[in-house]
Write a protein that holds these residues in place. Structure first.
Motif, PDB file in Angstrom:
ATOM      1  N   LEU A 384       1.035  -1.230  -0.048  1.00  0.00           N
ATOM      2  CA  LEU A 384       0.042   0.062   0.083  1.00  0.00           C
ATOM      3  C   LEU A 384       0.804   1.272   0.026  1.00  0.00           C
ATOM      4  O   LEU A 384       0.617   2.262  -0.719  1.00  0.00           O
ATOM      5  CB  LEU A 384      -0.887   0.009   1.184  1.00  0.00           C
ATOM      6  N   ASP A 385       1.703   1.191   0.730  1.00  0.00           N
ATOM      7  CA  ASP A 385       2.558   2.529   0.663  1.00  0.00           C
ATOM      8  C   ASP A 385       3.608   2.532  -0.681  1.00  0.00           C
ATOM      9  O   ASP A 385       3.542   3.523  -1.195  1.00  0.00           O
ATOM     10  CB  ASP A 385       3.751   2.187   1.825  1.00  0.00           C
ATOM     11  N   PHE A 386       3.949   1.574  -1.272  1.00  0.00           N
ATOM     12  CA  PHE A 386       4.639   1.722  -2.681  1.00  0.00           C
ATOM     13  C   PHE A 386       3.389   2.204  -3.733  1.00  0.00           C
ATOM     14  O   PHE A 386       3.939   3.154  -4.516  1.00  0.00           O
ATOM     15  CB  PHE A 386       5.218   0.229  -3.152  1.00  0.00           C
ATOM     16  N   TYR A 387       2.366   1.752  -3.640  1.00  0.00           N
ATOM     17  CA  TYR A 387       1.311   2.159  -4.517  1.00  0.00           C
ATOM     18  C   TYR A 387       1.104   3.652  -4.302  1.00  0.00           C
ATOM     19  O   TYR A 387       0.880   4.326  -5.427  1.00  0.00           O
ATOM     20  CB  TYR A 387      -0.050   1.437  -4.466  1.00  0.00           C
ATOM     21  N   ALA A 388       1.071   4.021  -3.109  1.00  0.00           N
ATOM     22  CA  ALA A 388       0.643   5.608  -2.878  1.00  0.00           C
ATOM     23  C   ALA A 388       1.888   6.499  -3.328  1.00  0.00           C
ATOM     24  O   ALA A 388       1.549   7.567  -3.742  1.00  0.00           O
ATOM     25  CB  ALA A 388       0.612   5.624  -1.078  1.00  0.00           C
ATOM     26  N   LYS A 389       3.066   5.710  -3.195  1.00  0.00           N
ATOM     27  CA  LYS A 389       4.214   6.556  -3.736  1.00  0.00           C
ATOM     28  C   LYS A 389       4.110   6.663  -5.188  1.00  0.00           C
ATOM     29  O   LYS A 389       4.255   7.889  -5.850  1.00  0.00           O
ATOM     30  CB  LYS A 389       5.551   6.070  -3.426  1.00  0.00           C
ATOM     31  N   ALA A 390       3.882   5.453  -5.949  1.00  0.00           N
ATOM     32  CA  ALA A 390       3.689   5.494  -7.343  1.00  0.00           C
ATOM     33  C   ALA A 390       2.527   6.607  -7.771  1.00  0.00           C
ATOM     34  O   ALA A 390       2.921   7.427  -8.726  1.00  0.00           O
ATOM     35  CB  ALA A 390       3.376   4.507  -7.818  1.00  0.00           C
ATOM     36  N   ALA A 391       1.436   6.498  -7.094  1.00  0.00           N
ATOM     37  CA  ALA A 391       0.457   7.611  -7.487  1.00  0.00           C
ATOM     38  C   ALA A 391       0.513   8.926  -7.159  1.00  0.00           C
ATOM     39  O   ALA A 391       0.253   9.917  -7.905  1.00  0.00           O
ATOM     40  CB  ALA A 391      -0.806   7.169  -6.705  1.00  0.00           C
ATOM     41  N   ALA A 392       1.474   9.275  -6.108  1.00  0.00           N
ATOM     42  CA  ALA A 392       1.949  10.610  -5.954  1.00  0.00           C
ATOM     43  C   ALA A 392       2.800  11.163  -6.784  1.00  0.00           C
ATOM     44  O   ALA A 392       2.712  12.439  -7.186  1.00  0.00           O
ATOM     45  CB  ALA A 392       2.693  10.642  -4.503  1.00  0.00           C
ATOM     46  N   PHE A 401      -3.652   2.586  -8.946  1.00  0.00           N
ATOM     47  CA  PHE A 401      -4.860   2.738  -8.062  1.00  0.00           C
ATOM     48  C   PHE A 401      -5.616   1.378  -8.268  1.00  0.00           C
ATOM     49  O   PHE A 401      -6.033   1.076  -7.232  1.00  0.00           O
ATOM     50  CB  PHE A 401      -5.664   3.633  -8.672  1.00  0.00           C
ATOM     51  N   ALA A 402      -5.514   0.665  -9.387  1.00  0.00           N
ATOM     52  CA  ALA A 402      -6.181  -0.460  -9.411  1.00  0.00           C
ATOM     53  C   ALA A 402      -5.413  -1.607  -8.501  1.00  0.00           C
ATOM     54  O   ALA A 402      -6.122  -2.505  -7.817  1.00  0.00           O
ATOM     55  CB  ALA A 402      -6.178  -1.204 -10.901  1.00  0.00           C
ATOM     56  N   ALA A 403      -4.228  -1.496  -8.572  1.00  0.00           N
ATOM     57  CA  ALA A 403      -3.479  -2.632  -7.618  1.00  0.00           C
ATOM     58  C   ALA A 403      -3.663  -2.219  -6.062  1.00  0.00           C
ATOM     59  O   ALA A 403      -3.673  -3.049  -5.349  1.00  0.00           O
ATOM     60  CB  ALA A 403      -1.955  -2.571  -8.058  1.00  0.00           C
ATOM     61  N   ASP A 404      -3.781  -1.089  -5.836  1.00  0.00           N
ATOM     62  CA  ASP A 404      -4.112  -0.545  -4.627  1.00  0.00           C
ATOM     63  C   ASP A 404      -5.733  -0.999  -4.190  1.00  0.00           C
ATOM     64  O   ASP A 404      -5.773  -1.400  -2.910  1.00  0.00           O
ATOM     65  CB  ASP A 404      -3.964   1.072  -4.343  1.00  0.00           C
ATOM     66  N   SER A 432     -10.060   3.645  -4.657  1.00  0.00           N
ATOM     67  CA  SER A 432      -8.999   3.401  -5.684  1.00  0.00           C
ATOM     68  C   SER A 432      -9.479   2.769  -7.034  1.00  0.00           C
ATOM     69  O   SER A 432      -9.020   3.037  -7.843  1.00  0.00           O
ATOM     70  CB  SER A 432      -7.830   2.632  -4.765  1.00  0.00           C
ATOM     71  N   ALA A 433     -10.643   1.892  -6.782  1.00  0.00           N
ATOM     72  CA  ALA A 433     -11.133   1.116  -8.038  1.00  0.00           C
ATOM     73  C   ALA A 433     -11.684   2.355  -8.809  1.00  0.00           C
ATOM     74  O   ALA A 433     -11.661   2.360 -10.085  1.00  0.00           O
ATOM     75  CB  ALA A 433     -12.014   0.113  -7.584  1.00  0.00           C
ATOM     76  N   GLY A 434     -12.553   3.063  -8.144  1.00  0.00           N
ATOM     77  CA  GLY A 434     -13.378   4.388  -8.951  1.00  0.00           C
ATOM     78  C   GLY A 434     -12.195   5.293  -9.512  1.00  0.00           C
ATOM     79  O   GLY A 434     -12.371   5.605 -10.804  1.00  0.00           O
TER      80      GLY A 434
END
Length: 721
Positions: A384-392, A401-404, A432-434
């Motif tokens: 979750l932390d890595f996905y948040a960094k990627a999205a930031a 967001f889909a993976a999150d 995240s899905a939306g």
């Protein structure tokens, strides 16, 4: 790119699958002896270098084509003598092909038409025989102690130009001779072939009336790409390239793609094509490697025909790391072309769209995918932390967001409260899905996750539409197929659920334990006890520490009349999770069946299997139950002190007059709303999917004098005020 002219010998075992099927252990032992006593010493004698070993064959390089032909002849003569006394059906015999041609050298491996022609020649040879190319013949004629028979020019599969083919004559009396050109004798007499053709045509006509026509669909598995950097910290990059390729290929409606989960069993070892073809049922295999070095990256990949072992396509890509996406796009296009598949315009557009333009964001995303694959709370938290960094770094990165969303749903379904509480996990999954679908409405994964969320929320029609949309966008997406089976299950459409699960199993014969548990439950409700039991037994074998799989297995055993096995499975399951596994717990966790009678079918089987009514094996007498008005006067507006199971831990429940409540024990703190419904005390929080968890209150002998029990708690208490 290094190229060189070399002699290639390709060899395989005739009837390998049949021999293995009849006597796997004995065949492997005999093949090992053949290698150690005949093949390897002969290759060494003629200065060959083994490039690659498969379960049913090998690829060998020689500096001299004469040595290659002499080696092939020596192997066949020795094998004929060695196997002479055995029955025909048990003999180990080889086919061998030899070619002299140009090859591409990559590390310890070789590619190119020089290799492909050798493999094609091997398939042309008779059992115990040898076929060589015209280029090999030109150098070996009159120099090897064999004769030759001219088979003329032959069209070999996936080889552009015709190839001159010669059979090798092993009889010593034929040495030095070249037989005149002639047609090869057909394997069937002409009359028999004509009759067979008529029968086949007739059968095809009959079947055409009985079955709908379905074109032959190619199928492919992608082996995990090898990380050749020498740094295990770069594994995530190779894993990400593999998963991206699987995802892209799975978007093609004309191709069946086996999920990476099933292929991972073959990771880190030379591919045994016969095993892969048998286990996964695929026509083609993609394998490759990744070598990152500073700002550069090298990707090698090849497409192999699993039936013949031929290299249908191979290429190497040397680029800057920043050009990763263009490399992946080019590789995918070449593989699709080699598979002779024409994507639709929509499919081509979807696949060509890069996931992000920010390589640093992509790097974080790949690290998140690696962490999420562990399925363990620490890895999920890290993901979750890595996905948040990627999205930031890239707020338009839809795949992140889909993976999150997928990870948040997994946390929510498995009640990993130490990672994320149920309410924020559900909220994060929806959001995240939306967001992923706002950014890229062509992704299948967010729809699959929405389908599960909507289903649990009782939005059945929406959940089915979401799952269907996921499947339409990702025909080869296993998660989409399982989601479709899941929502059909709870909607009561069991045949449709079973069909979706069967497709998922075809795409991924090694489903994860949680998805295989869903498969078993689908088969249970569809009335297929045998498949239900087989699926749940396999899920238990793959995840022996998951107690609720055993509880599901107990229900399947009971439905099949195997009551002793059912009770044994439930007893074993209760050792793992005595608090979650009860009739009350199942009623809470499975309450989203559209038809309550379907849930009763499961409950009935579980009662037969001996699952207790309440957690921790608690039982109470009906005569000791309190009525609704008694419960209200006893608990509402009061503080209750006592002991919570298991282990009689000290606990306090503070209930306001408005029902606002805080429950604290030595291991738990929950805020919730408490109310009385008829003769039951109910807790309402964001746990257990936000459902009201209701249960009775009993008088008990001794102190504390009362017990409140529901799906998650056994609380012995007395009012403190």
């Amino acid at each position: 790119m290094e190229r060189r002219l070399t002699a290639i010998l390709a060899v395989d075992v005739v009837g390998y699958s049949r021999l293995m099927g009849e006597d796997e252990v004995g065949t492997l032992a005999r093949l090992k002896e053949c290698r150690s006593e005949v093949v390897d010493p002969t290759i060494a004698e003629f200065h060959g270098r083994i490039i690659k070993l498969m379960g049913d064959g090998a690829l060998v390089e020689f500096a001299s084509v004469v040595d290659a032909v002499q080696c092939a002849a020596a192997i066949q003569r020795k094998m004929a003598e060695r196997e002479q006394g055995l029955p025909e059906a048990r003999r180990i015999r080889f086919r061998i092909g030899v070619n002299l041609g140009d090859i591409i050298v990559e590390g310890d491996d070789i590619y190119g038409d020089g290799v492909n022609i050798a493999a094609r020649l091997e398939s042309q040879a008779e059992p115990g025989g040898i076929c060589i190319s015209g280029t090999a013949f030109d150098h070996a004629v009159h120099k090897a102690d064999v004769g030759f028979e001219n088979h003329g020019e032959q069209r070999l599969k996936n080889i552009t130009d015709p190839v001159r083919v010669y059979g090798v004559l092993l009889d010593p009396s034929k040495a030095g001779k070249v037989a005149s050109p002639g047609r090869r004798r057909p394997r069937w007499p002409i009359v028999a072939a004509a009759v067979a053709a008529f029968v086949i045509a007739l059968a095809a006509t009959v079947l055409a009336w009985q079955w709908p026509r379905t074109p032959h669909r190619p199928s492919v598995a992608v082996l995990p790409f090898a990380n050749l950097s020498g740094d295990p910290g770069q594994d995530y990059l190779a894993e990400g390239i593999t998963e991206d390729l699987i995802t892209d290929l799975a978007r093609l409606s004309g191709l069946d793609v086996i999920a990476g989960n099933s292929v991972s069993a073959h990771e880190g070892k030379p591919p045994v094509l016969a095993d892969i073809r048998r286990e996964l049922g695929v026509n083609f295999l993609v394998e490759g490697s990744v070598r990152p070095s500073g700002n550069q990256i090298r990707i090698n990949a090849q497409l192999i025909d699993t039936a013949s072992g031929d290299h249908v396509w191979a290429d190497r890509f040397d680029r800057r790391a920043a050009d990763m996406f263009s490399v992946q796009d080019e590789m995918r296009k070449e593989i699709v072309a080699a598979l002779d598949i024409e994507p639709s315009a929509v499919e081509a557009e979807r696949m060509a769209r890069p996931p992000t333009a920010n390589f640093e964001a992509y790097d974080y995303f790949l690290r998140g995918e690696q962490a999420a694959r562990t399925g363990r709370p620490p890895g999920l938290r890290e993901a979750l932390d890595f996905y948040a960094k990627a999205a930031a770094l890239d707020p338009s990165f839809a795949a992140a967001f889909a993976a999150d969303a997928r990870t948040a749903v997994y946390i929510w379904r498995n009640a990993f409260d130490d990672v994320l509480q149920a309410a924020p996990a559900r909220k994060r999954a929806y959001e995240s899905a939306g967001r992923a679908l706002q950014l890229n409405p062509d992704l299948s994964l967010p729809y699959a996750m929405l389908a599960i969320l909507q289903n649990v929320d009782g939005r059945f029609e929406e959940s089915i539409e979401s799952a269907k949309r996921a499947v339409a966008l990702g025909p080869g997406d296993v998660e989409a197929r399982v989601a479709l089976g899941y929502v059909y299950l709870f909607d009561g459409r069991f045949p449709e659920a079973a069909a979706a699960i069967e497709t998922a199993l075809r795409l991924d014969p090694n489903l994860s334990p949680i998805d295989r548990q869903i498969a078993g439950i689908v088969f249970f409700f569809d009335g297929d006890n045998e498949r239900a039991i087989a699926s749940l037994e396999r899920a238990h074998d793959d995840a022996p520490g998951v107690g609720n799989i055993l509880i599901s297995l107990g229900a399947a055993y009971a439905r099949a009349g195997r009551i002793a096995d059912a009770r044994a499975a439930v007893t074993q399951g209760l050792r793992f999770f005595p608090n979650d596994d009860s009739i009350a717990g199942v009623k809470m966790g499975w309450a989203h069946f559209r038809n309550e009678q379907n849930l009763e079918t499961l409950i009935s089987a579980l009662r037969q299997a001996g699952l207790p009514e309440w957690p921790y094996g608690f039982t109470g007498e009906e005569r000791d139950r309190l009525k609704g008005e008694e419960i209200t006067g006893l608990v509402i507006g009061h503080t209750l002190r006592g002991l919570a199971e298991p282990g009689a831990r000290p606990a306090v429940m503070q209930i306001g007059k408005d029902g606002q409540t805080a429950f604290r024990s030595t291991v738990q703190f929950i805020t919730e709303t408490v109310f009385v419904n008829q003769d039951l005390l109910c807790e309402q929080s964001e746990n257990v999917f936000g459902r009201a968890d209701c249960g009775p209150v009993f008088r008990r002998k001794g102190e504390p004098p009362f017990t409140f029990v529901n799906s998650r708690v056994v609380f012995h208490f007395s009012p403190a005020d």
